[in-house]
Write an enzyme that holds these catalytic residues in place. Structure first.
Site, short mmCIF file in Angstrom:
data_model
loop_
_atom_site.label_atom_id
_atom_site.label_comp_id
_atom_site.label_asym_id
_atom_site.label_seq_id
_atom_site.Cartn_x
_atom_site.Cartn_y
_atom_site.Cartn_z
N GLY A 11 -4.93 -2.57 7.59
CA GLY A 11 -5.23 -1.11 7.40
C GLY A 11 -6.33 -0.76 7.26
N THR A 126 -4.76 4.95 -6.75
CA THR A 126 -5.31 6.26 -6.25
C THR A 126 -5.47 7.20 -7.28
OG1 THR A 126 -4.81 8.05 -4.71
CG2 THR A 126 -2.85 6.93 -5.16
N ASP A 127 -6.30 8.11 -7.05
CA ASP A 127 -6.59 9.22 -8.20
C ASP A 127 -5.33 10.38 -8.03
OD1 ASP A 127 -6.98 10.37 -5.58
OD2 ASP A 127 -8.98 11.21 -6.47
N GLU A 128 -4.76 10.13 -6.99
CA GLU A 128 -3.65 10.98 -7.01
C GLU A 128 -2.34 10.70 -7.74
OE1 GLU A 128 -2.07 11.98 -2.93
OE2 GLU A 128 -3.88 11.72 -2.11
N TYR A 151 4.51 10.16 -2.34
CA TYR A 151 3.73 8.86 -2.07
C TYR A 151 2.88 8.78 -3.35
CZ TYR A 151 -1.17 7.14 -1.65
OH TYR A 151 -2.47 6.37 -1.78
N LYS A 155 3.01 5.28 -5.99
CA LYS A 155 1.94 4.36 -6.40
C LYS A 155 1.81 4.52 -7.99
CE LYS A 155 -1.31 3.02 -4.19
NZ LYS A 155 -1.25 1.82 -3.58
P1 NAD Z 1 -3.35 1.98 5.51
O1 NAD Z 1 -2.20 2.97 5.68
O2 NAD Z 1 -4.65 2.47 6.64
O3 NAD Z 1 -3.25 0.66 5.75
C1 NAD Z 1 -2.10 0.10 5.15
C2 NAD Z 1 -1.66 -1.21 5.57
O4 NAD Z 1 -0.78 -1.77 4.90
C3 NAD Z 1 -1.41 -1.26 6.99
O5 NAD Z 1 -2.15 -2.47 7.64
C4 NAD Z 1 -0.03 -1.57 7.15
O6 NAD Z 1 0.40 -2.38 8.11
C5 NAD Z 1 0.24 -2.46 5.77
N1 NAD Z 1 1.62 -2.16 5.13
C6 NAD Z 1 2.29 -1.13 4.63
N2 NAD Z 1 3.71 -1.58 4.55
C7 NAD Z 1 3.47 -3.01 4.21
C8 NAD Z 1 4.49 -3.97 3.89
N3 NAD Z 1 5.61 -3.68 3.50
N4 NAD Z 1 4.03 -5.07 4.02
C9 NAD Z 1 2.87 -5.59 4.51
N5 NAD Z 1 1.92 -4.86 4.76
C10 NAD Z 1 2.28 -3.42 4.88
O7 NAD Z 1 -4.00 2.54 4.17
P2 NAD Z 1 -5.14 2.56 3.60
O8 NAD Z 1 -5.83 4.09 3.48
O9 NAD Z 1 -6.33 1.45 3.94
O10 NAD Z 1 -5.18 2.30 2.25
C11 NAD Z 1 -5.03 1.10 1.46
C12 NAD Z 1 -4.68 1.12 0.03
O11 NAD Z 1 -5.40 1.85 -0.59
C13 NAD Z 1 -3.27 1.82 -0.34
O12 NAD Z 1 -2.62 1.07 -1.20
C14 NAD Z 1 -3.60 3.21 -0.66
O13 NAD Z 1 -2.62 3.89 -1.49
C15 NAD Z 1 -4.95 3.06 -1.46
N6 NAD Z 1 -5.79 4.31 -1.39
C16 NAD Z 1 -6.16 4.77 -0.30
C17 NAD Z 1 -7.11 5.70 -0.43
C18 NAD Z 1 -7.60 6.43 0.88
O14 NAD Z 1 -8.42 7.58 1.01
N7 NAD Z 1 -6.88 6.09 2.29
C19 NAD Z 1 -7.68 6.18 -1.56
C20 NAD Z 1 -7.38 5.70 -2.61
C21 NAD Z 1 -6.40 4.57 -2.67
O1 TDX Z 2 -4.10 18.16 9.31
C1 TDX Z 2 -4.68 18.26 7.87
N1 TDX Z 2 -4.90 19.41 7.53
C2 TDX Z 2 -5.39 19.48 6.13
O2 TDX Z 2 -5.71 20.68 5.66
C3 TDX Z 2 -4.67 16.90 7.04
C4 TDX Z 2 -3.91 15.61 7.76
C5 TDX Z 2 -5.11 17.35 5.92
N2 TDX Z 2 -5.45 18.42 5.33
C6 TDX Z 2 -5.98 18.52 4.15
C7 TDX Z 2 -4.61 18.02 2.96
C8 TDX Z 2 -5.68 17.55 1.84
O3 TDX Z 2 -6.16 18.78 0.97
O4 TDX Z 2 -6.94 17.81 3.82
C9 TDX Z 2 -6.86 17.16 2.68
C10 TDX Z 2 -7.06 15.70 2.61
O5 TDX Z 2 -5.67 15.24 3.31
P1 TDX Z 2 -5.40 13.65 3.77
O6 TDX Z 2 -6.29 12.79 4.66
O7 TDX Z 2 -4.09 13.62 4.12
O8 TDX Z 2 -5.52 12.85 2.34
P2 TDX Z 2 -4.99 13.08 0.90
O9 TDX Z 2 -3.41 14.09 0.96
O10 TDX Z 2 -5.94 13.74 -0.08
O11 TDX Z 2 -4.56 11.49 0.40
C11 TDX Z 2 -5.50 10.60 0.78
O12 TDX Z 2 -6.41 10.24 -0.35
C12 TDX Z 2 -5.85 9.57 -1.50
C13 TDX Z 2 -5.05 9.24 1.11
O13 TDX Z 2 -4.41 9.50 2.45
C14 TDX Z 2 -4.40 8.56 0.15
O14 TDX Z 2 -3.83 7.25 0.46
C15 TDX Z 2 -5.20 8.33 -0.93
O15 TDX Z 2 -4.54 7.86 -2.22
#
Ligand code: NAD
Ligand code: TDX
Length: 337
Positions: A11, A126-128, A151, A155
């Site tokens: 991911g 996550t901070d969420e 979600y 978490k």
């Molecule tokens: P992502 O959706 O890009 O990647 C998730 C990965 O996990 C994918 O490769 C998917 O194939 C794999 N996966 C999902 N379910 C699975 C399962 N059952 N078994 C094995 N693999 C599985 O997510 P990301 O944005 O890279 O987030 C990674 C981690 O960080 C997550 O735990 C998310 O909650 C956390 N996180 C993300 C953000 C953000 O802003 N993206 C912020 C804080 C925390």
């Molecule tokens: O089409 C959009 N329009 C819009 O206004 C999308 C996709 C998002 N948004 C807004 C919603 C949120 O306020 O933008 C902000 C960010 O949205 P996302 O990118 O979906 O992130 P968020 O919901 O904040 O969650 C992300 O941060 C914490 C990650 O997806 C999570 O995995 C992580 O834990």
């Protein structure tokens, strides 16, 4: 050699982590277990392919037999659990898979970690989990948990379970709670890559509600360096907040992307708000800074420009993604605009 099971390494954040860590250190042997859901993409890992201290295994973290087999085969002593369903909007469309992967999957990993006496188990959170802030204040590690989406509640459940495994069985669990990440290889369902790609394709930019929801943005490599610091030196049973003190309303990010790409603001379209949309997130990361010496290194202005450029230069990467299952999701979430 540290034998580390990294889950979800195909991911966005996990692949950036593996590419970063294998480039920097040769004392890590990384087994990447990833189910390759819609969000997993092996193209993200091209920089690590073929390295002698890297293996990829396609599989589900909910598969206890497979997880146990991998612990045994690769003498796993460390776990970093990135694997999760990660998109809030998808969790609102259907929550079941979120509880399966994020809660049951974490439980399966913790059970094997307990049986094989792992030396560190890092749960990427996550901070969420803290819910939403008003106009003032920051999340600290002692802020009450108040997850608002399917979600974030999955978490939070995983965090509590991981801490209980520390308390009950002594599994050396550490947890990171990071704010919103941006950077290369982020799936274009999330705000920043979605807006960049729509702008490049002259498509409408769907801004939820009034566009004034605030997120606290961090460059993915800064997050990964924090994961490394907590993995190496975090104290078992502890939670560490990770953030770069960079709060911005969504609409400002959208306008910045338009400006960088020389496109007109008429592409912006205000759409129906996300149900239960958290208003504001902001992180106090003084604990990890004071106790482990981590601090964010990337300036937002420079790192966001670099990120936008990455998407401009890597059209092949995202064109393949948006031609598949993505279209179906896009229709369901945004209609035919
Ligand atoms: P992502 O959706 O890009 O990647 C998730 C990965 O996990 C994918 O490769 C998917 O194939 C794999 N996966 C999902 N379910 C699975 C399962 N059952 N078994 C094995 N693999 C599985 O997510 P990301 O944005 O890279 O987030 C990674 C981690 O960080 C997550 O735990 C998310 O909650 C956390 N996180 C993300 C953000 C953000 O802003 N993206 C912020 C804080 C925390
Ligand atoms: O089409 C959009 N329009 C819009 O206004 C999308 C996709 C998002 N948004 C807004 C919603 C949120 O306020 O933008 C902000 C960010 O949205 P996302 O990118 O979906 O992130 P968020 O919901 O904040 O969650 C992300 O941060 C914490 C990650 O997806 C999570 O995995 C992580 O834990």
């Amino acid at each position: 050699m540290k034998n580390v099971l990294v889950t979800g390494g195909a991911g966005f954040i996990g692949s950036n982590f593996i590419n970063y860590i294998l480039d920097k250190r040769d004392d890590y042997f990384v087994v990447n277990l990833d189910k390759l859901t819609y969000a997993g993409n092996l193209e993200n890992l091209i920089p690590s392919e073929g390295k002698k201290n890297y293996r990829f295994v396609r599989g589900d973290i909910c598969n206890a037999e497979l997880v146990d087999y991998l612990f045994n085969k690769y003498k796993i002593k460390y776990v970093i659990n990135f694997a999760a369903e990660s998109h809030v909007d998808r969790s609102i469309l259907g929550s079941e898979v979120f509880f399966r992967s994020n809660v049951i999957g974490t439980n399966v990993l913790l059970e094997s970690a307990r049986r094989y006496n792992v030396e560190k188990f890092l749960q990427v959170s996550t901070d969420e989990v803290y819910g939403s802030l008003g106009a003032e204040g920051l999340f600290t590690e002692t802020t009450e948990l108040h997850p608002n989406s399917p979600y974030s509640s999955s978490k939070a459940a995983a965090d509590l379970m991981a801490l209980s495994f520390h308390h009950t069985y002594g599994v050396p669990v550490v947890i990171t709670r990071c704010s919103n990440n941006y950077g290369p290889y982020q799936f274009p369902e999330k705000l920043i890559p979605l807006m960049i790609i729509n702008t490049l394709n002259n498509k409408k930019l769907p801004v939820y509600g009034d566009g004034m929801n605030v997120r606290d943005w961090i460059y993915v490599i800064d997050h990964n360096k924090a994961v490394e610091a907590v993995f190496e030196s975090g104290k078992p049973g502890e939670v560490y907040n990770v953030g770069a003190s960079n709060e911005m309303p969504n609409i400002e990010i959208v306008k910045l992307i338009l400006k960088e790409l020389n496109k007109d603001e008429s592409l912006i379209e205000y759409v129906k708000d996300r149900p239960g949309h958290d208003r504001r997130y902001a992180i106090d990361s003084s604990k990890i800074q004071n106790e482990l010496g981590w601090k964010p290194e990337f300036e937002f202005e420079e790192a966001i420009s670099r990120t936008i450029k990455w998407y401009v230069d890597n059209k092949n990467w995202w064109e393949r993604i948006i031609s598949g299952e993505y279209q179906k999701y896009y229709q369901t979430q945004y209609g035919s605009r």
